[in-house]
Design a protein around this motif. Structure first.
Motif, mmCIF file in Angstrom:
data_model
loop_
_atom_site.group_PDB
_atom_site.id
_atom_site.type_symbol
_atom_site.label_atom_id
_atom_site.label_comp_id
_atom_site.label_asym_id
_atom_site.label_seq_id
_atom_site.Cartn_x
_atom_site.Cartn_y
_atom_site.Cartn_z
ATOM 1 N N MET A 1 -35.976 87.816 -108.464
ATOM 2 C CA MET A 1 -37.081 88.618 -107.970
ATOM 3 C C MET A 1 -37.882 87.837 -106.933
ATOM 4 N N LYS A 2 -38.065 86.565 -107.199
ATOM 5 C CA LYS A 2 -38.834 85.734 -106.281
ATOM 6 C C LYS A 2 -38.103 85.603 -104.940
ATOM 7 N N LYS A 3 -36.786 85.490 -104.994
ATOM 8 C CA LYS A 3 -35.984 85.380 -103.778
ATOM 9 C C LYS A 3 -36.106 86.660 -102.934
ATOM 10 N N PHE A 4 -36.069 87.814 -103.597
ATOM 11 C CA PHE A 4 -36.213 89.092 -102.896
ATOM 12 C C PHE A 4 -37.585 89.205 -102.257
ATOM 13 N N LEU A 5 -38.621 88.799 -102.968
ATOM 14 C CA LEU A 5 -39.983 88.878 -102.453
ATOM 15 C C LEU A 5 -40.149 87.999 -101.207
ATOM 16 N N TYR A 6 -39.622 86.795 -101.261
ATOM 17 C CA TYR A 6 -39.731 85.898 -100.115
ATOM 18 C C TYR A 6 -38.913 86.399 -98.929
ATOM 19 N N SER A 7 -37.751 86.963 -99.181
ATOM 20 C CA SER A 7 -36.959 87.485 -98.069
ATOM 21 C C SER A 7 -37.636 88.698 -97.443
ATOM 22 N N LEU A 8 -38.240 89.543 -98.266
ATOM 23 C CA LEU A 8 -38.985 90.686 -97.741
ATOM 24 C C LEU A 8 -40.190 90.217 -96.936
ATOM 25 N N LEU A 9 -40.870 89.216 -97.437
ATOM 26 C CA LEU A 9 -42.016 88.658 -96.722
ATOM 27 C C LEU A 9 -41.587 88.053 -95.378
ATOM 28 N N CYS A 52 -32.736 92.092 -80.705
ATOM 29 C CA CYS A 52 -33.375 90.781 -80.909
ATOM 30 C C CYS A 52 -34.329 90.814 -82.094
ATOM 31 N N TRP A 53 -35.054 91.904 -82.250
ATOM 32 C CA TRP A 53 -35.975 92.029 -83.378
ATOM 33 C C TRP A 53 -35.220 92.000 -84.703
ATOM 34 N N LEU A 54 -34.121 92.760 -84.793
ATOM 35 C CA LEU A 54 -33.357 92.773 -86.037
ATOM 36 C C LEU A 54 -32.742 91.414 -86.330
ATOM 37 N N CYS A 55 -32.231 90.749 -85.307
ATOM 38 C CA CYS A 55 -31.654 89.409 -85.524
ATOM 39 C C CYS A 55 -32.723 88.423 -85.996
ATOM 40 N N LEU A 56 -33.887 88.457 -85.365
ATOM 41 C CA LEU A 56 -34.984 87.576 -85.761
ATOM 42 C C LEU A 56 -35.457 87.889 -87.176
ATOM 43 N N ALA A 57 -35.624 89.159 -87.488
ATOM 44 C CA ALA A 57 -36.134 89.539 -88.801
ATOM 45 C C ALA A 57 -35.126 89.228 -89.910
ATOM 46 N N ILE A 58 -33.864 89.499 -89.675
ATOM 47 C CA ILE A 58 -32.851 89.192 -90.685
ATOM 48 C C ILE A 58 -32.700 87.687 -90.851
ATOM 49 N N GLY A 59 -32.753 86.956 -89.751
ATOM 50 C CA GLY A 59 -32.698 85.493 -89.823
ATOM 51 C C GLY A 59 -33.874 84.919 -90.591
ATOM 52 N N ALA A 60 -35.066 85.467 -90.368
ATOM 53 C CA ALA A 60 -36.245 84.997 -91.097
ATOM 54 C C ALA A 60 -36.144 85.332 -92.583
ATOM 55 N N ALA A 61 -35.592 86.491 -92.902
ATOM 56 C CA ALA A 61 -35.413 86.864 -94.308
ATOM 57 C C ALA A 61 -34.416 85.938 -94.988
ATOM 58 N N MET A 62 -33.335 85.612 -94.304
ATOM 59 C CA MET A 62 -32.344 84.703 -94.875
ATOM 60 C C MET A 62 -32.912 83.303 -95.055
ATOM 61 N N LEU A 63 -33.676 82.846 -94.076
ATOM 62 C CA LEU A 63 -34.286 81.520 -94.174
ATOM 63 C C LEU A 63 -35.297 81.458 -95.310
ATOM 64 N N ALA A 64 -36.105 82.495 -95.435
ATOM 65 C CA ALA A 64 -37.096 82.514 -96.515
ATOM 66 C C ALA A 64 -36.426 82.546 -97.884
ATOM 67 N N ALA A 65 -35.352 83.306 -98.004
ATOM 68 C CA ALA A 65 -34.631 83.354 -99.279
ATOM 69 C C ALA A 65 -33.975 82.007 -99.577
ATOM 70 N N ARG A 66 -33.511 81.324 -98.572
ATOM 71 C CA ARG A 66 -32.866 80.031 -98.774
ATOM 72 C C ARG A 66 -33.882 78.953 -99.145
ATOM 73 N N LEU A 67 -35.097 79.045 -98.617
ATOM 74 C CA LEU A 67 -36.129 78.066 -98.936
ATOM 75 C C LEU A 67 -36.636 78.181 -100.372
ATOM 76 N N VAL A 68 -36.461 79.334 -100.977
ATOM 77 C CA VAL A 68 -36.909 79.522 -102.356
ATOM 78 C C VAL A 68 -36.050 78.727 -103.330
ATOM 79 N N CYS A 69 -34.753 78.651 -103.049
ATOM 80 C CA CYS A 69 -33.831 77.974 -103.983
ATOM 81 C C CYS A 69 -34.150 76.561 -104.185
#
Length: 69
Positions: A1-9, A52-69
């Motif tokens: 749940m925390k990973k999903f929240l951070y990726s959404l953020l 570009c917006w979708l690439c940036l947003a998806i990249g940020a979501a992936m990075l945020a989810a990876r930082l949670v681990c």
């Protein structure tokens, strides 16, 4: 749940940055008249921005989810 929240953020934060930059750029740099549209002047600009917006947003979501681990 925390990973999903951070990726959404991350996705939302990247979206706010991208759309805010677009609004600032179109308002401050271009200074379009009220009835004019930037998308009408350059037809492929909308496609490029959305890609570009979708690439940036998806990249940020992936990075945020990876930082949670």
């Amino acid at each position: 749940m925390k990973k999903f929240l951070y990726s959404l953020l991350g996705f939302v934060l990247a979206s706010v940055i991208a759309w805010g930059a677009l609004l600032l750029w179109s308002g401050l740099v271009l200074q379009l008249p009220p009835g004019d549209s930037y998308w009408d002047r350059t037809p492929y600009a909308a496609d490029i921005f959305l890609a570009c917006w979708l690439c940036l947003a998806i990249g940020a979501a992936m990075l945020a989810a990876r930082l949670v681990c």
